[in-house]
Write an enzyme that holds these catalytic residues in place. Structure first.
Site, short mmCIF file in Angstrom:
data_model
loop_
_atom_site.label_atom_id
_atom_site.label_comp_id
_atom_site.label_asym_id
_atom_site.label_seq_id
_atom_site.Cartn_x
_atom_site.Cartn_y
_atom_site.Cartn_z
N THR A 74 0.87 -1.17 -0.07
CA THR A 74 0.06 0.05 0.03
C THR A 74 0.89 1.15 0.09
O THR A 74 0.56 2.19 -0.87
CB THR A 74 -0.92 0.20 1.15
OG1 THR A 74 -1.66 -1.15 1.26
CG2 THR A 74 -1.74 1.31 1.24
N THR A 232 0.90 -2.19 14.32
CA THR A 232 1.17 -2.94 13.23
C THR A 232 1.05 -1.84 12.05
O THR A 232 1.06 -2.62 10.78
CB THR A 232 -0.24 -3.98 13.09
OG1 THR A 232 -1.44 -3.22 13.16
CG2 THR A 232 -0.11 -4.93 14.22
N ARG A 234 3.42 1.27 11.18
CA ARG A 234 4.58 1.89 10.62
C ARG A 234 5.49 2.08 11.92
O ARG A 234 5.01 2.66 13.14
CB ARG A 234 4.64 2.99 9.72
CG ARG A 234 4.02 2.81 8.36
CD ARG A 234 5.04 1.92 7.65
NE ARG A 234 4.28 1.78 6.16
CZ ARG A 234 3.84 0.69 5.80
NH1 ARG A 234 3.29 -0.51 6.76
NH2 ARG A 234 3.40 0.46 4.61
N ASP A 258 4.66 -4.95 15.82
CA ASP A 258 5.18 -5.82 14.58
C ASP A 258 5.88 -5.03 13.58
O ASP A 258 6.36 -5.54 12.39
CB ASP A 258 3.62 -6.13 14.01
CG ASP A 258 4.18 -7.11 12.76
OD1 ASP A 258 4.74 -8.28 12.86
OD2 ASP A 258 3.57 -6.88 11.64
N GLU A 263 13.82 -1.79 8.78
CA GLU A 263 13.39 -3.15 8.47
C GLU A 263 14.29 -3.83 7.45
O GLU A 263 14.13 -3.23 6.32
CB GLU A 263 11.78 -3.45 8.33
CG GLU A 263 11.15 -2.81 9.60
CD GLU A 263 9.64 -2.76 9.52
OE1 GLU A 263 8.94 -2.67 10.28
OE2 GLU A 263 9.26 -3.13 8.30
N HIS A 288 7.14 -7.77 11.39
CA HIS A 288 6.41 -7.27 10.20
C HIS A 288 5.44 -8.56 9.45
O HIS A 288 5.62 -8.46 8.22
CB HIS A 288 7.11 -6.50 9.30
CG HIS A 288 6.37 -5.61 8.43
ND1 HIS A 288 7.06 -4.40 8.17
CD2 HIS A 288 5.22 -5.45 8.28
CE1 HIS A 288 6.03 -3.65 7.62
NE2 HIS A 288 4.85 -4.40 7.40
N ALA A 290 2.14 -9.21 10.61
CA ALA A 290 0.48 -9.12 10.87
C ALA A 290 -0.07 -9.15 9.62
O ALA A 290 -1.26 -9.68 9.45
CB ALA A 290 0.62 -7.76 11.62
N TRP A 291 0.53 -8.58 8.52
CA TRP A 291 -0.26 -8.40 7.29
C TRP A 291 -0.27 -9.78 6.46
O TRP A 291 -1.03 -10.01 5.69
CB TRP A 291 0.38 -7.51 6.42
CG TRP A 291 1.79 -8.00 5.75
CD1 TRP A 291 2.92 -7.82 6.69
CD2 TRP A 291 2.20 -8.72 4.68
NE1 TRP A 291 3.97 -8.40 5.81
CE2 TRP A 291 3.42 -8.99 4.55
CE3 TRP A 291 1.40 -8.97 3.44
CZ2 TRP A 291 4.17 -9.47 3.62
CZ3 TRP A 291 1.77 -9.57 2.38
CH2 TRP A 291 3.33 -9.77 2.47
#
Length: 323
Positions: A74, A232, A234, A258, A263, A288, A290-291
C-alpha cells in the site's frame, strides 16, 4: 510485456504468481535486489514489480522503456512519484488486502495478553495441574475483554476490521480523531481523549510528517498505567527510546510491535537489546508479519495482477500518477 519482480522473497514460498504470469509475456523473479543491481535487472523491463526496492528520480531517468511500476504494497514512499509522472511511467499500489490478517493478529495478541494462554498451557505441560490440591490450577489471572476500551488510531480498512472484532467481544470502542485536529467528527473522540481512556491502543494510521513520532514520552505519560499498545502500522509512529523508558518504569503495562523504524532492524536496536538482555518483561516484537496470512498475500498478488490488466486496457485502477 516483459516484467521483473525485484523482491519476490518478501512473499512466502507457497504464494502463486500465476495471475501475474498470465498478464505478461515474461516474468523474471529475483528474491532480493540491491541498489547496484536495479539497472541491470530492469533495463529491458516494461513492468517492474517491487515491494520495498527504492526508485529515485535518477534511477527512473535511466529506464526509458519502463511503462509501469507495480508496488506490491500500500505504501509508496519508495517511489519518486513526481519523477515517474515526468517520464510517463504509471505507478500503482495495492490496498484493502490485509484487513482480516491484521485484525486477527491484533486480537491474537490481545487474547494472549488477557487470557494468558501460553502461561496456562505451560502450567499443565510442567505438571502444576497434576499436583494441584483443587480441581483447577489458577496461575496468572484471566481478564475478560468485555467492557475493555479499545482506541483505534487510524480508521481505514484495517482499523474498521479491528473494530468489527472488538464489537463482537462487547468492547467499548473509541475512534480517534487525527492528532492535533481542532474539530472532532461525529462518531469520533479527540486524540487526547482516546489516549487517556483506552485500555488498549491499536495503531493503524499511515506514516506522515504529522504521525511520525506520534507515540512519544508526552503521549505515553497520558496513557493509563494498565494500557496495552499495539503497533502494526509503521515503526516510526512510535519513539522507541521513549517507549522503552515507559515500559521499564511500568508507565504503561505492555507493548506489542510488529514494525520498527528500520526493517530489518539493526542487531543493536534498543528494544531488541532489551528483549535479549531480559531487561523488560512487558514487550513483544514480531517481524512485520501481521499482514502476511497466506490469504492476504495471495489477495495482494491477485490485486496486483488486476492492476496490470487495467493498465493494459487503458484504465487507471489503483493509479498513483494523479498525486
Amino acid at each position: 510485456m516483459k516484467a521483473v519482480f525485484l523482491d519476490s522473497k518478501t512473499f512466502s514460498a507457497n504464494i502463486s504468481f500465476a495471475t501475474i504470469e498470465q498478464e505478461v509475456t515474461n516474468l523474471t523473479c529475483y528474491p532480493t535486489t540491491t541498489t547496484e543491481q536495479i539497472l541491470e535487472r530492469c533495463i529491458d523491463a516494461e513492468i517492474i514489480i517491487t515491494n520495498k526496492v527504492v526508485f529515485t528520480a535518477e534511477m527512473l531517468a535511466q529506464l526509458p522503456q519502463l511503462k509501469l511500476i507495480c508496488i506490491a504494497a500500500t505504501g509508496y514512499n519508495n517511489i519518486d512519484i513526481n519523477a515517474a509522472n515526468q517520464h510517463n511511467i504509471a505507478v500503482t499500489n495495492v490496498s484493502g488486502y490485509a484487513g482480516n490478517s491484521i485484525a486477527q493478529y491484533v486480537f491474537a495478541q490481545i487474547l494472549e495478553y488477557y487470557q494468558q494462554t501460553s502461561h496456562h498451557n505451560s502450567n499443565t505441560a510442567q505438571g502444576h495441574w497434576q499436583k494441584s490440591d483443587t480441581f483447577c490450577y489458577h496461575g496468572n489471572a484471566i481478564t475478560e475483554l468485555s467492557g475493555k476500551t479499545l482506541a483505534v488510531i487510524g480508521y481505514g480498512c484495517l482499523g474498521k476490521t479491528v473494530v468489527d472484532l472488538a464489537t463482537a467481544f462487547n468492547m467499548q470502542v473509541l475512534i480517534s480523531e487525527r492528532p492535533g485536529s481542532t474539530t472532532v467528527r461525529q462518531g469520533r473522540v479527540s486524540f487526547d481523549q482516546a489516549i487517556a481512556q483506552a485500555d488498549i491502543i491499536s495503531l493503524h494510521c499511515p506514516q506522515t510528517k504529522d504521525t511520525t513520532n506520534l507515540i512519544n514520552k508526552n503521549v505515553l505519560a497520558k496513557m493509563k498505567p494498565n494500557a496495552l499498545l499495539i503497533n502494526t502500522a509503521r515503526g516510526p509512529l512510535v519513539n522507541s527510546i521513549d517507549l522503552l523508558a515507559a515500559l521499564k518504569s511500568k508507565q504503561i503495562a505492555y507493548a506489542v510491535l510488529d514494525v520498527l523504524e528500520q526493517e530489518p532492524p539493526p542487531a543493536d536496536h534498543p528494544l531488541l537489546l532489551a528483549l535479549q538482555e531480559n531487561s523488560v518483561d512487558n514487550l513483544k516484537i514480531t517481524a512485520h508479519i501481521a499482514w502476511a496470512s497466506n490469504e492476504s498475500q495471495q489477495r495482494l498478488i491477485d490485486l496486483l495482477s488486476d492492476n496490470i490488466t487495467a493498465f493494459k486496457q487503458g484504465e487507471k485502477l489503483s493509479r498513483l500518477d494523479s498525486l
